[in-house]
Design a protein around this motif. Structure first.
Motif, PDB file in Angstrom:
ATOM      1  N   GLN A  74       0.836  -1.204   0.000  1.00  0.00           N
ATOM      2  CA  GLN A  74       0.000   0.000   0.000  1.00  0.00           C
ATOM      3  C   GLN A  74       0.871   1.255   0.000  1.00  0.00           C
ATOM      4  N   ARG A  75       1.949   1.225   0.768  1.00  0.00           N
ATOM      5  CA  ARG A  75       2.858   2.370   0.825  1.00  0.00           C
ATOM      6  C   ARG A  75       3.484   2.614  -0.551  1.00  0.00           C
ATOM      7  N   ASP A  76       3.917   1.535  -1.209  1.00  0.00           N
ATOM      8  CA  ASP A  76       4.491   1.666  -2.545  1.00  0.00           C
ATOM      9  C   ASP A  76       3.473   2.258  -3.516  1.00  0.00           C
ATOM     10  N   ALA A  77       2.232   1.816  -3.425  1.00  0.00           N
ATOM     11  CA  ALA A  77       1.181   2.348  -4.302  1.00  0.00           C
ATOM     12  C   ALA A  77       0.937   3.829  -4.017  1.00  0.00           C
ATOM     13  N   GLU A  78       0.945   4.215  -2.749  1.00  0.00           N
ATOM     14  CA  GLU A  78       0.755   5.620  -2.376  1.00  0.00           C
ATOM     15  C   GLU A  78       1.912   6.479  -2.888  1.00  0.00           C
ATOM     16  N   VAL A  79       3.139   5.980  -2.748  1.00  0.00           N
ATOM     17  CA  VAL A  79       4.304   6.716  -3.230  1.00  0.00           C
ATOM     18  C   VAL A  79       4.223   6.890  -4.746  1.00  0.00           C
ATOM     19  N   ASP A  80       3.830   5.841  -5.462  1.00  0.00           N
ATOM     20  CA  ASP A  80       3.673   5.938  -6.915  1.00  0.00           C
ATOM     21  C   ASP A  80       2.618   6.975  -7.279  1.00  0.00           C
ATOM     22  N   ALA A  81       1.514   6.979  -6.556  1.00  0.00           N
ATOM     23  CA  ALA A  81       0.442   7.937  -6.833  1.00  0.00           C
ATOM     24  C   ALA A  81       0.905   9.368  -6.587  1.00  0.00           C
ATOM     25  N   VAL A  82       1.628   9.600  -5.512  1.00  0.00           N
ATOM     26  CA  VAL A  82       2.133  10.942  -5.203  1.00  0.00           C
ATOM     27  C   VAL A  82       3.164  11.361  -6.252  1.00  0.00           C
ATOM     28  N   ALA A  83       4.018  10.447  -6.679  1.00  0.00           N
ATOM     29  CA  ALA A  83       5.018  10.764  -7.695  1.00  0.00           C
ATOM     30  C   ALA A  83       4.343  11.162  -9.010  1.00  0.00           C
TER      31      ALA A  83
END
Length: 91
Positions: A74-83
């Protein structure tokens, strides 16, 4: 509870100020205002929007991406979304 819900009043105040600045810019353009004043108003609006973006982004990072309650996936997905969002914002 969402961080934007918790900080709704100050965020809405910022948005209302930006709206007022945009209305002043519109009036200056309609009235054939001085180019320097128009450019200054555009810069002020940009700064205000950047400040709003920074505040909401910081809250999102702290409350969602930095949360200890989410999985690594989930953290990786959130980081991708923010990027993706930042790339779009900075264009």
């Amino acid at each position: 509870m969402s961080h934007t819900h918790a900080n709704k009043k100050p965020l809405l105040s910022r948005v209302r100020r930006i709206k007022g600045q945009a209305e002043a810019l519109e009036k200056a353009l309609q009235d054939d205002g001085d180019c320097g004043a128009v450019l200054q108003q555009i810069a002020a609006i940009r700064g205000a929007v950047n400040g709003l973006m920074a505040e909401v982004l910081e809250g999102h990072l702290r409350e969602h991406v930095g949360s200890h309650d989410i999985s690594a996936e989930q953290r990786d997905a959130e980081v991708d979304a923010v990027a993706r969002l930042l790339r779009s914002y900075l264009k």
